[in-house]
Design an enzyme around this catalytic site. Structure first.
Site, PDB file in Angstrom:
ATOM      1  N   ASP A 114       0.883   2.742   3.669  1.00  0.00           N
ATOM      2  CA  ASP A 114      -0.018   3.823   3.241  1.00  0.00           C
ATOM      3  C   ASP A 114       0.778   5.123   3.070  1.00  0.00           C
ATOM      4  O   ASP A 114       0.301   6.215   3.402  1.00  0.00           O
ATOM      5  CB  ASP A 114      -1.195   4.015   4.203  1.00  0.00           C
ATOM      6  N   HIS A 129       2.157  14.473   0.334  1.00  0.00           N
ATOM      7  CA  HIS A 129       1.296  15.609  -0.013  1.00  0.00           C
ATOM      8  C   HIS A 129       2.128  16.886  -0.084  1.00  0.00           C
ATOM      9  O   HIS A 129       3.124  17.040   0.641  1.00  0.00           O
ATOM     10  CB  HIS A 129       0.191  15.791   1.034  1.00  0.00           C
ATOM     11  N   HIS A 166       0.827  -1.212   0.000  1.00  0.00           N
ATOM     12  CA  HIS A 166       0.000   0.000   0.000  1.00  0.00           C
ATOM     13  C   HIS A 166       0.859   1.259   0.000  1.00  0.00           C
ATOM     14  O   HIS A 166       1.279   1.740   1.048  1.00  0.00           O
ATOM     15  CB  HIS A 166      -0.885  -0.026   1.257  1.00  0.00           C
ATOM     16  N   ASN A 195      -5.161   5.689  -7.024  1.00  0.00           N
ATOM     17  CA  ASN A 195      -5.807   7.007  -6.990  1.00  0.00           C
ATOM     18  C   ASN A 195      -4.891   8.118  -7.521  1.00  0.00           C
ATOM     19  O   ASN A 195      -4.658   9.133  -6.871  1.00  0.00           O
ATOM     20  CB  ASN A 195      -6.327   7.344  -5.583  1.00  0.00           C
ATOM     21  N   LEU A 218       2.336   6.602  -5.030  1.00  0.00           N
ATOM     22  CA  LEU A 218       3.498   7.180  -5.720  1.00  0.00           C
ATOM     23  C   LEU A 218       3.138   8.424  -6.538  1.00  0.00           C
ATOM     24  O   LEU A 218       4.020   9.079  -7.089  1.00  0.00           O
ATOM     25  CB  LEU A 218       4.165   6.121  -6.606  1.00  0.00           C
ATOM     26  N   ASN A 248      -6.268   9.170   6.906  1.00  0.00           N
ATOM     27  CA  ASN A 248      -7.521   8.450   6.735  1.00  0.00           C
ATOM     28  C   ASN A 248      -7.251   6.956   6.562  1.00  0.00           C
ATOM     29  O   ASN A 248      -6.581   6.587   5.604  1.00  0.00           O
ATOM     30  CB  ASN A 248      -8.271   8.989   5.509  1.00  0.00           C
TER      31      ASN A 248
HETATM   32  O1  DOR Z   1      -4.584   9.137   4.525  1.00  0.00           O
HETATM   33  C1  DOR Z   1      -4.808   8.680   3.436  1.00  0.00           C
HETATM   34  N1  DOR Z   1      -4.235   9.190   2.334  1.00  0.00           N
HETATM   35  N2  DOR Z   1      -5.668   7.672   3.317  1.00  0.00           N
HETATM   36  C2  DOR Z   1      -6.097   7.228   2.123  1.00  0.00           C
HETATM   37  O2  DOR Z   1      -6.891   6.304   2.094  1.00  0.00           O
HETATM   38  C3  DOR Z   1      -5.627   7.875   0.884  1.00  0.00           C
HETATM   39  C4  DOR Z   1      -4.326   8.514   1.080  1.00  0.00           C
HETATM   40  C5  DOR Z   1      -3.941   9.455  -0.027  1.00  0.00           C
HETATM   41  O3  DOR Z   1      -4.082   9.101  -1.205  1.00  0.00           O
HETATM   42  O4  DOR Z   1      -3.451  10.540   0.275  1.00  0.00           O
END
Ligand code: DOR
Length: 430
Positions: free
Chosen positions: A305, A309, A58, A92, A61, A278
């Site tokens: 995960d 960002h 998980h 995503n 990238l 999340n």
């Molecule tokens: O915290 C998260 N960030 N949870 C997710 O399910 C998606 C991910 C993201 O793509 O930033």
């Protein structure tokens, strides 16, 4: 062809006497005290633990679409530095990886960079919209050979679509990885529903939004005779549901993130959105039960995960911030601190939860293999006694949203080998 590597004085799985390990032609050629071959690169691994390379089911990238936050190249570097030899890149992206063109791009780019095997995850539904199934078969049969489907970031909330996805993926030898979040229960949610969120005035994300979907999906999988994988388990109740389902014989596997093993909603008090994720950080009691469930095997594996960002999406007010935190370079250290130093897992257990189980869940034949002669040399060396201080700006990711900034963590990755080639060594990419 790669040059031979002689790993000197390491302990396999942190057990037994130190041995030398000769790696040649991409495989473990000899374990014992091999005579040094010519032109061999020597890795002094005294006091270090040798494990099969880590596999992350998980990771985000961000390529294509958000190359300002991470690319397949920068993420591959972070993975190699974190001890990973295979990662699964979530769908995503923008455009979404819901078709053969995008998944093949991700797969090819990973191969070109060559630091870690990058396996694309295919979306379950078109555009992650939750309405129409994506072409699962085309992605599975593409050059990328997609074996995990997920709308991660969003839940496949419609039970009929989830049922069909489970049925089709079974026929394709694949698995659906569910982001368990009943969306009707998390409208406007900002943090774990509980006393701390109430005090700060944040709309709550209730544990039941996760647990109800996991229970539903376990039953759907059981009736379909399908396999289900549960992403980022965050509550004690979900662990109970998984235990119940596994006892019934449901083919379900699950992952927990390092941050849900260590961090709690106590962090909300800082108002720092670096802690927004999340599913959200839960209570200390949840984290404690997640650690126990991982040790017990009710939760199969650790997955990062890893969610890079941009500064403007994190360094802002809580409600506007995007959820997610970096994870690839800190994962084994958090596992060392929460699981090994506490006596919940030994290093053989770490090999199980960070390499063997994830490789088995994804169906990777050459990862998570035993440390034995003739096996592929996908390996990581960890110094269990060393410590390091996390500095977001020094991590290989383009983004720097680590929740561990300034923390001193145990366990240092000293080398990673992919098919016998050194990809990272002493914190540097090779
Ligand atoms: O915290 C998260 N960030 N949870 C997710 O399910 C998606 C991910 C993201 O793509 O930033």
């Amino acid at each position: 062809m790669t040059d031979p590597v002689l790993i000197k004085g390491t302990r396999l799985y942190g057990e037994g006497e130190p041995v030398d390990v000769l790696v040649e032609n991409g495989v473990i050629a000899e374990i014992g005290a091999p005579a040094a071959a010519e032109d061999v690169a020597v890795v002094d691994a005294r006091g270090q633990v040798l494990l099969p390379g880590f596999v992350d089911l998980h990771t985000h990238l961000r390529e294509p679409g958000r190359e300002d936050t991470e690319t397949i190249e920068s993420g591959s570097k972070a993975a190699a530095l974190g001890g990973y030899t295979a990662v699964f890149a979530m769908a995503n992206t923008d455009p979404v990886a819901d078709n053969a063109v995008v998944v093949e791009h991700v797969w090819r780019r990973g191969r070109e960079i060559g630091l870690v095997d990058v396996h694309p995850v295919g979306a379950v539904t078109l555009g992650l919209a939750g309405e129409k199934l994506a072409e699962l078969g085309t992605m599975a049969k593409s050059a990328a050979r997609v074996r995990i489907f997920s709308d991660d970031g969003k839940c496949v909330a419609d039970p009929l679509i989830m049922r069909r996805a489970l049925e089709y993926s079974t026929a394709l030898g694949a698995v659906v990885a569910q982001h368990a979040e009943e969306p009707r229960l998390t409208v406007g949610a900002q943090a774990h529903e509980g006393e701390r969120a109430s005090r700060l005035g944040y709309t709550g994300w209730p544990a039941s939004a996760e647990e109800s979907i996991v229970a539903r999906d376990c039953l759907l999988a059981e009736h379909a005779g399908a396999r289900l994988h549960v992403c980022h388990v965050s509550t004690a109740g979900t662990a109970d549901v998984l235990r119940w389902a596994k006892d019934r014989g449901t083919r379900v596997s699950a992952e927990v993130t390092p941050h849900h093993l260590l961090l709690t909603d106590e962090r909300l008090a800082t108002y720092d959105p670096v802690n927004k994720v999340n599913p959200p950080l839960r209570t200390e009691s949840d984290a404690e039960k997640l650690r126990a469930a991982l040790a017990e095997g009710v939760i199969d594996c650790v997955a990062t995960d890893h969610a890079p960002h941009a500064v403007q999406d994190k360094d802002c007010e809580w409600a506007a911030a995007k959820p997610g935190m970096l994870g690839l370079q800190t994962a084994v250290s958090i596992v060392a601190g929460t699981m090994v130093r506490t006596g919940l897992l030994d290093w053989r257990g770490v090999a199980r939860v960070m390499s063997e189980r994830p490789a088995a869940i994804a169906g990777l034949p050459d990862q998570g293999r035993p440390l034995a002669e003739g096996e592929p040399a996908n390996l990581v060396l960890v110094d269990p006694d060393a410590e390091w201080t996390v500095r977001g700006a020094e991590l290989a990711s383009i983004s720097d949203n680590t929740p561990y900034e300034g923390m001193r963590l145990p366990g240092v990755v000293t080398a990673t080998l992919l098919r016998g080639r050194i990809t990272s060594r002493e914190g540097k990419i090779r």
